[in-house]
Design a protein around this motif. Structure first.
Motif, PDB file in Angstrom:
ATOM      1  N   UNK A 168     -18.589   5.164  12.625  1.00  0.00           N
ATOM      2  CA  UNK A 168     -19.179   4.184  13.544  1.00  0.00           C
ATOM      3  C   UNK A 168     -19.309   2.822  12.878  1.00  0.00           C
ATOM      4  N   UNK A 169     -19.731   2.835  11.603  1.00  0.00           N
ATOM      5  CA  UNK A 169     -19.924   1.562  10.905  1.00  0.00           C
ATOM      6  C   UNK A 169     -18.604   0.831  10.709  1.00  0.00           C
ATOM      7  N   UNK A 170     -17.586   1.547  10.241  1.00  0.00           N
ATOM      8  CA  UNK A 170     -16.309   0.884   9.988  1.00  0.00           C
ATOM      9  C   UNK A 170     -15.645   0.428  11.286  1.00  0.00           C
ATOM     10  N   UNK A 178     -15.670  -8.263  10.276  1.00  0.00           N
ATOM     11  CA  UNK A 178     -16.106  -8.238   8.876  1.00  0.00           C
ATOM     12  C   UNK A 178     -14.927  -7.915   7.961  1.00  0.00           C
ATOM     13  N   UNK A 179     -14.994  -8.420   6.736  1.00  0.00           N
ATOM     14  CA  UNK A 179     -13.971  -8.126   5.749  1.00  0.00           C
ATOM     15  C   UNK A 179     -14.391  -6.904   4.926  1.00  0.00           C
ATOM     16  N   UNK A 180     -13.411  -6.129   4.411  1.00  0.00           N
ATOM     17  CA  UNK A 180     -13.748  -4.958   3.589  1.00  0.00           C
ATOM     18  C   UNK A 180     -14.602  -5.298   2.374  1.00  0.00           C
ATOM     19  N   UNK A 181     -14.474  -6.538   1.841  1.00  0.00           N
ATOM     20  CA  UNK A 181     -15.242  -6.910   0.649  1.00  0.00           C
ATOM     21  C   UNK A 181     -16.534  -7.646   0.983  1.00  0.00           C
ATOM     22  N   UNK A 184     -22.059  -6.866   3.757  1.00  0.00           N
ATOM     23  CA  UNK A 184     -22.524  -5.853   4.703  1.00  0.00           C
ATOM     24  C   UNK A 184     -21.783  -4.534   4.516  1.00  0.00           C
ATOM     25  N   UNK A 185     -20.470  -4.633   4.378  1.00  0.00           N
ATOM     26  CA  UNK A 185     -19.660  -3.419   4.227  1.00  0.00           C
ATOM     27  C   UNK A 185     -19.959  -2.745   2.896  1.00  0.00           C
ATOM     28  N   UNK A 186     -20.019  -3.522   1.822  1.00  0.00           N
ATOM     29  CA  UNK A 186     -20.246  -2.944   0.505  1.00  0.00           C
ATOM     30  C   UNK A 186     -21.657  -2.359   0.386  1.00  0.00           C
TER      31      UNK A 186
END
Length: 246
Positions: A168-170, A178-181, A184-186
């Motif tokens: 769900x988050x991804x 959002x970018x992978x780096x 928030x993602x990290x």
């Protein structure tokens, strides 16, 4: 014994329509006619009908039953052995599907209704758990993989919760740009990794360096999510190693 189609249908507790269909496909064709030129069923037809019903009850399709009965040396013993293997395989498939449904329902009961996309993704992660194991075995020891992958129902529920949150988050991250780096993602990855029942040392002691998403990972997830997930994980591990001065 010589019976017209109606009387034969009554005698064997079937319908005239069924008998007509059997005749149409050449499965059970009455070979005699009475004085009124009506097709009649004899004793051999009765025996053949019950053989057909027996094979049907074992799960054989009519076209294969026809081929079997046309063979002059067919063996019911061999048919039993063959069909047992088929039915056991079907039973295993059904049992695995029921287990998957039970797991999905537990997650749904906790989180409410899932979107169609979330539901399909989560079902695939459960269905392809062995593929997930294969992915992890590329990077971690067998002992670590065994600790990560669920071994009982309690661990399965925790694993399914984790997968649901991750997927769900991804998915939301991709939709929001959002970018992978990104932080928030990290940060989410940091929290997710904290929920995995293995030590940090085990998680960050890789047997091989991380690379781009494997073909197996691409098979588990949509292309954009597989790519995003792979890049995010790679950034996360690189950050961990840099933080440790490696």
């Amino acid at each position: 014994m010589e019976l017209t189609v109606g009387k034969f249908a009554s005698a064997v507790n079937t319908t005239i329509r069924t008998l007509r269909y059997y005749e149409k496909i050449g499965l059970l064709v009455p070979g005699k006619k009475n004085d009124a030129n009506q097709k009649i069923y004899a004793r051999d037809d009765l025996k053949k009908f019950y053989n057909i019903q027996l094979l049907k009850s074992m799960g054989w399709p009519l076209i294969e039953i026809k081929q079997m009965l046309e063979e002059t040396t067919y063996s019911f013993g061999e048919m039993v052995e063959m069909q047992e293997a088929v039915l056991l395989d079907k039973r295993n498939t059904i049992n695995e599907s029921l287990k998957m449904i039970a797991r999905i329902k537990k997650v749904m009961n906790e989180t409410g209704d899932l979107s169609n996309e979330d539901l399909m993704l989560l079902m695939n992660t459960i269905r392809l758990e062995e593929d997930q194991r294969m992915i992890l075995q590329q990077y971690f020891s067998a002992t670590t993989v065994d600790r990560i992958m669920p071994q009982n129902k309690r661990q399965q529920l925790a694993f399914d919760r984790l997968n649901k949150r991750l997927l769900s988050f991804f998915q939301a991250s991709i939709h929001s740009g959002l970018r992978p780096d990104s932080q928030e993602v990290q940060r989410e990855l940091e929290e997710l990794f904290a929920l995995i029942p293995v030590s940090r040392n085990e998680l960050f002691h890789l047997d091989r360096p991380l690379d781009k998403p494997s073909e197996i990972l691409k098979a588990l997830l949509p292309d954009d999510m597989a790519e995003f997930f792979g890049e995010a994980i790679q950034v996360f591990y690189n950050n961990q190693f840099e933080g440790r001065g490696e």
